[in-house]
Scaffold this active site. Structure first.
Site, PDB file in Angstrom:
ATOM      1  N   ASP A 115     -57.460  39.143  12.532  1.00  0.00           N
ATOM      2  CA  ASP A 115     -58.264  40.288  12.108  1.00  0.00           C
ATOM      3  C   ASP A 115     -57.599  41.026  10.954  1.00  0.00           C
ATOM      4  O   ASP A 115     -56.374  41.204  10.936  1.00  0.00           O
ATOM      5  CB  ASP A 115     -58.437  41.248  13.291  1.00  0.00           C
ATOM      6  CG  ASP A 115     -59.854  41.751  13.450  1.00  0.00           C
ATOM      7  OD1 ASP A 115     -60.655  41.592  12.509  1.00  0.00           O
ATOM      8  OD2 ASP A 115     -60.172  42.294  14.524  1.00  0.00           O
ATOM      9  N   LYS A 145     -60.840  37.569   9.772  1.00  0.00           N
ATOM     10  CA  LYS A 145     -62.089  38.289  10.028  1.00  0.00           C
ATOM     11  C   LYS A 145     -61.999  39.664   9.390  1.00  0.00           C
ATOM     12  O   LYS A 145     -60.949  40.319   9.441  1.00  0.00           O
ATOM     13  CB  LYS A 145     -62.360  38.444  11.520  1.00  0.00           C
ATOM     14  CG  LYS A 145     -63.682  39.176  11.833  1.00  0.00           C
ATOM     15  CD  LYS A 145     -63.951  39.282  13.316  1.00  0.00           C
ATOM     16  CE  LYS A 145     -63.133  40.355  13.982  1.00  0.00           C
ATOM     17  NZ  LYS A 145     -63.484  41.733  13.510  1.00  0.00           N
ATOM     18  N   GLU A 214     -72.101  42.898  16.638  1.00  0.00           N
ATOM     19  CA  GLU A 214     -71.636  43.747  17.735  1.00  0.00           C
ATOM     20  C   GLU A 214     -72.597  44.901  17.996  1.00  0.00           C
ATOM     21  O   GLU A 214     -73.019  45.591  17.065  1.00  0.00           O
ATOM     22  CB  GLU A 214     -70.239  44.305  17.442  1.00  0.00           C
ATOM     23  CG  GLU A 214     -69.713  45.179  18.573  1.00  0.00           C
ATOM     24  CD  GLU A 214     -68.239  45.510  18.477  1.00  0.00           C
ATOM     25  OE1 GLU A 214     -67.745  46.258  19.348  1.00  0.00           O
ATOM     26  OE2 GLU A 214     -67.578  45.021  17.535  1.00  0.00           O
TER      27      GLU A 214
END
Length: 297
Positions: A115, A145, A214
């Site tokens: 991340d 990401k 999300e």
């Protein structure tokens, strides 16, 4: 990215497959290489769903790798569930490099995605390139990401052009918690839904190999999944996405207190560890540990 997929990973000769692994190409035990982004593209074409979990250390990463989980995300969610922060915002690049390297060292098969923490890519595509390269070079991850749709498209383009696979993240983006005023569901209403679709198409056009959705209404997430050629990964986005991800401490019942609505707890490890600790303390207090079998002569 429309590159032809590699032959999907297969278990080595003599390695049994059971349960959900039977007939599946992403799930399985030991293989002779890591899962790649091209394997995920091939799974999308086959209609095969897959699971992703977070991992933050070599030990748990190794457990999930042995369990056949094909993709592990070293998420900045470590800030909440391991580092004691209230949000992901304080997590640093140095912390993400350290955690990602540990997961890489503890695994053999899973694709490891690192991340990009808050402040590591928002300034410019050049900043994103510098920090993504750190995760690739210093930690050894197979992809990175980052959050954001249209606003992050140029950074995604630059990273992909440099040979760094990128997973995008749209909908509820936890690094924007202060702008959102919390963690509200995203994509409700026509205007918000259209923006989410634009964001999804923008990251695909920029070259992202996958996108996390999300806290998005299930119907909208299904619509996005049907319109994209790249895999979608849902978290609080219903069952219509190509893959699902959970924070492992939520999934395994380690998180104290209330968990998000979209979480299913598959174990109660917090209770198991607590019981073990209490039993250990009781035996030490009673003088029954260490017993003769635990003692050198």
């Amino acid at each position: 990215m429309n590159a032809s997929p590699l032959s999907p990973a297969q278990p080595q000769s003599g390695q049994p497959q059971t349960g959900q692994q039977q007939g599946s190409t992403l799930y399985g035990g030991v293989t002779n290489r890591r899962v790649t982004v091209r394997d995920l593209a091939a799974a999308k074409q086959r209609g095969e769903r897959w699971a992703m979990l977070t991992a933050y250390d070599a030990l748990t990463g190794g457990v999930f790798d042995e369990a056949g989980i094909p993709v592990l995300l070293v998420g900045d969610s470590a800030g909440n569930c391991h580092l004691g922060y209230e949000t992901t915002v304080p997590v640093t690049m140095d912390q993400m490099v350290m955690l990602s390297a540990a997961v890489v060292r503890g695994t053999k098969r899973a694709l490891i995605i690192g991340d990009m923490p808050f402040g590591s890519y928002q300034e410019s595509p050049a900043q994103a390139m510098h920090n993504a390269a750190r995760l690739m070079k210093e930690a050894g991850v197979g992809a990175v990401k980052l959050e954001g749709g249209e606003r992050s498209a140029r950074s995604i383009e630059l990273l992909v052009e440099a040979g760094i696979p990128v997973m995008a993240h749209i909908g509820l983006t936890p690094q924007s918690v202060h702008a959102f005023g919390g963690y509200p569901v995203q994509g409700r209403g026509d205007e918000a839904a259209h923006q989410l679709l634009r964001d999804a198409k923008a990251v695909q056009q920029a070259g992202a190999f996958s996108v996390v959705l999300e806290a998005v209404p299930a119907e909208l997430a299904t619509q996005v999944t049907e319109q994209l050629a790249i895999p979608t990964v849902g978290i609080g986005a219903g069952a219509g996405t190509d893959a699902q991800v959970l924070v492992w401490t939520d999934m395994a019942g380690m998180t104290a207190g209330r968990v998000p609505k979209f979480v299913k707890q598959y174990a109660d490890l917090r209770a198991v560890l607590g019981d073990a600790a209490r039993e250990f303390a009781t035996e030490v207090g009673a003088g029954t540990f260490p017993a003769p079998e635990h003692t050198f002569k």
